[in-house]
Design a protein around this motif. Structure first.
Motif, short mmCIF file in Angstrom:
data_model
loop_
_atom_site.label_atom_id
_atom_site.label_comp_id
_atom_site.label_asym_id
_atom_site.label_seq_id
_atom_site.Cartn_x
_atom_site.Cartn_y
_atom_site.Cartn_z
N VAL A 1 0.83 -1.17 -0.04
CA VAL A 1 -0.04 -0.04 0.20
C VAL A 1 0.82 1.07 -0.04
CG1 VAL A 1 -1.78 1.27 1.31
CG2 VAL A 1 -1.67 -1.27 1.19
N GLN A 2 0.60 2.01 -1.09
CA GLN A 2 1.74 3.31 -1.09
C GLN A 2 0.79 4.73 -1.14
OE1 GLN A 2 5.54 2.14 -3.54
NE2 GLN A 2 3.92 1.76 -4.69
N PHE A 3 1.49 5.71 -0.73
CA PHE A 3 0.96 7.06 -0.76
C PHE A 3 2.09 7.72 -1.57
CE2 PHE A 3 -1.72 7.13 3.37
CZ PHE A 3 -2.68 6.48 2.85
N LYS A 4 1.56 8.30 -3.06
CA LYS A 4 2.88 9.05 -3.59
C LYS A 4 2.32 10.45 -4.11
CE LYS A 4 5.30 6.32 -6.08
NZ LYS A 4 5.90 5.59 -7.37
N ASN A 5 3.13 11.05 -4.65
CA ASN A 5 2.89 12.43 -5.14
C ASN A 5 2.24 12.44 -6.50
OD1 ASN A 5 4.71 11.72 -6.65
ND2 ASN A 5 6.00 13.65 -6.58
N LYS A 6 1.58 13.45 -6.92
CA LYS A 6 0.65 13.31 -7.84
C LYS A 6 1.57 12.95 -9.23
CE LYS A 6 -1.96 16.95 -10.82
NZ LYS A 6 -2.30 18.22 -11.19
N ALA A 7 2.73 13.46 -9.56
CA ALA A 7 3.76 13.19 -10.40
C ALA A 7 4.09 11.42 -10.31
CB ALA A 7 4.87 13.93 -10.47
N ASP A 8 3.70 10.83 -9.57
CA ASP A 8 3.95 9.63 -9.47
C ASP A 8 5.38 9.09 -9.27
OD1 ASP A 8 3.45 6.90 -8.97
OD2 ASP A 8 3.16 6.47 -11.24
N ASN A 9 6.27 10.04 -8.80
CA ASN A 9 7.63 9.97 -8.78
C ASN A 9 8.25 10.08 -7.43
OD1 ASN A 9 7.80 12.50 -8.56
ND2 ASN A 9 8.53 13.08 -10.45
N GLU A 10 7.50 10.02 -6.62
CA GLU A 10 8.14 10.26 -5.07
C GLU A 10 7.21 9.39 -4.06
OE1 GLU A 10 8.16 13.88 -2.25
OE2 GLU A 10 9.72 14.15 -4.00
N THR A 11 7.50 8.51 -3.39
CA THR A 11 6.93 7.88 -2.41
C THR A 11 6.73 8.68 -0.98
OG1 THR A 11 7.61 5.75 -3.18
CG2 THR A 11 6.80 5.57 -0.88
N LEU A 12 5.60 8.56 -0.49
CA LEU A 12 5.25 9.48 0.78
C LEU A 12 5.34 8.27 2.01
CD1 LEU A 12 2.65 11.80 -0.28
CD2 LEU A 12 5.01 12.10 -0.50
N PHE A 13 4.57 7.15 1.65
CA PHE A 13 4.37 6.31 2.76
C PHE A 13 4.16 5.05 1.95
CE2 PHE A 13 1.13 3.47 4.52
CZ PHE A 13 1.41 3.22 5.83
N ARG A 14 4.60 3.83 2.50
CA ARG A 14 4.55 2.56 2.07
C ARG A 14 4.40 1.61 3.21
NH1 ARG A 14 9.23 -0.06 -2.00
NH2 ARG A 14 7.79 -1.56 -3.02
N ALA A 15 3.37 0.44 2.89
CA ALA A 15 3.54 -0.40 3.87
C ALA A 15 3.29 -1.74 3.21
CB ALA A 15 1.86 -0.20 4.67
N GLU A 16 3.73 -2.86 3.78
CA GLU A 16 3.65 -4.28 3.04
C GLU A 16 3.25 -5.12 4.19
OE1 GLU A 16 6.99 -7.50 1.51
OE2 GLU A 16 7.63 -5.88 2.82
N PRO A 17 1.95 -6.09 3.57
CA PRO A 17 1.77 -7.04 4.40
C PRO A 17 2.68 -7.97 5.08
CG PRO A 17 0.36 -7.02 2.52
CD PRO A 17 1.65 -5.96 2.43
N ASP A 18 2.62 -8.52 6.23
CA ASP A 18 3.50 -8.93 7.07
C ASP A 18 4.86 -8.58 6.98
OD1 ASP A 18 1.67 -10.93 7.83
OD2 ASP A 18 1.96 -11.90 5.55
N GLY A 19 5.11 -7.34 6.90
CA GLY A 19 6.64 -6.46 6.62
C GLY A 19 6.49 -5.14 7.10
N ALA A 20 7.28 -4.06 6.54
CA ALA A 20 7.69 -3.07 7.05
C ALA A 20 6.41 -2.03 6.40
CB ALA A 20 8.90 -2.71 6.37
N VAL A 21 6.52 -0.81 7.70
CA VAL A 21 5.88 0.37 7.14
C VAL A 21 7.00 1.52 7.21
CG1 VAL A 21 4.33 2.12 8.19
CG2 VAL A 21 3.79 -0.31 8.35
N GLU A 22 6.95 2.11 6.14
CA GLU A 22 8.05 3.12 5.65
C GLU A 22 7.45 4.37 5.57
OE1 GLU A 22 10.39 -0.29 2.95
OE2 GLU A 22 9.59 1.67 2.09
N LEU A 23 8.10 5.51 6.15
CA LEU A 23 7.81 6.80 6.10
C LEU A 23 8.89 7.55 5.45
CD1 LEU A 23 6.52 7.63 9.79
CD2 LEU A 23 5.15 7.05 7.77
N TYR A 24 8.50 8.47 4.46
CA TYR A 24 9.42 9.39 3.63
C TYR A 24 9.26 10.49 3.80
CZ TYR A 24 10.19 4.89 0.98
OH TYR A 24 10.27 3.43 0.67
N HIS A 25 10.49 11.47 3.53
CA HIS A 25 10.52 12.84 3.34
C HIS A 25 11.36 13.21 2.45
CE1 HIS A 25 11.04 17.12 4.87
NE2 HIS A 25 12.26 16.70 4.31
N ASN A 26 10.40 14.04 1.37
CA ASN A 26 11.02 14.34 0.08
C ASN A 26 11.60 13.25 -0.80
OD1 ASN A 26 11.58 16.30 -1.98
ND2 ASN A 26 13.44 16.77 -1.13
N GLY A 27 10.83 12.06 -0.61
CA GLY A 27 11.43 10.77 -1.54
C GLY A 27 12.45 10.19 -0.86
#
Length: 206
Positions: free
Chosen positions: A150-176
């Motif tokens: 599950v990902q949240f990305k910017n409008k241009a679809d070239n920068e990740t804001l948030f990412r979460a993997e089932p049975d795995g990690a949750v990741e937080l991003y700053h400026n990509g």
């Protein structure tokens, strides 16, 4: 000469043979005929309309055996379109009703402030208001289900804001750039963390 139409007094019918026209109007503007495969009602007038009027409450289209609706046009009420005898689309006093699944081959568009509502009580709403976009759950939990990331990305679809993997990690991003990742043992921080009282953790060490 060749007989192209005749009247059968026993059957009380006029019979027109294929491609023989019954015409109406000074210039034969209205034509009714059978071309050998299809039956045709044709208006040849360049500016006039082909109008069907009925003093009763309904105009109905049936199948040839007269036991299945194709369409209904009800005076002061609904227009109904059928599929295999079942009403699938119906106009209503508030707009349009669809029975069954609706498939779109193009965009489904709503004006500003108009919501796409789901649920008997309009519990889930998706809409755009002013300069903001909204997903609103009025009742219960808002769940997002996914087999993969599950990902949240910017409008241009070239920068990740948030990412979460089932049975795995949750990741937080700053400026990509990833700054924080959950682990089975806790949390990994990719760089410094600064608190309001300036206590800091650098590279995982106090």
């Amino acid at each position: 000469g060749t007989v192209r139409a005749l009247y059968d007094p026993l059957a009380q019918k006029f019979q027109h043979y294929d491609n023989t026209y019954a015409t109406f109007g000074n210039d034969h503007d209205l034509q009714i005929f059978h071309n050998g495969s299809s039956s045709v009602i044709k208006n040849t007038h360049s500016s006039g309309a082909l109008t069907i009027q009925n003093t009763a409450s309904e105009i109905n289209l049936y199948n040839v055996t007269d036991n299945e609706y194709l369409a209904q046009f009800i005076h002061g009420g609904a227009t109904k379109l059928y599929h295999d005898g079942t009403s699938r689309l119906e106009t209503t006093s508030y707009g349009l009703g669809v029975t069954g699944t609706c498939f779109a081959t193009s965009d489904f568009q709503l004006d500003d402030g108009c919501a796409y509502k789901v649920g008997t009580g309009d519990d889930l709403q998706i809409y755009h208001s002013s300069n903001e976009n909204w997903i609103k759950a009025d009742n219960g939990v808002l769940n997002i289900l996914c087999d993969n990331w599950v990902q949240f990305k910017n409008k241009a679809d070239n920068e990740t804001l948030f990412r979460a993997e089932p049975d795995g990690a949750v990741e937080l991003y700053h400026n990509g750039t990833k700054k924080l990742q959950t682990e089975s043992h806790g949390v990994t921080i990719e760089t410094n963390v600064t608190t309001t009282d300036f206590n800091s953790i650098s590279n995982g060490a106090l």
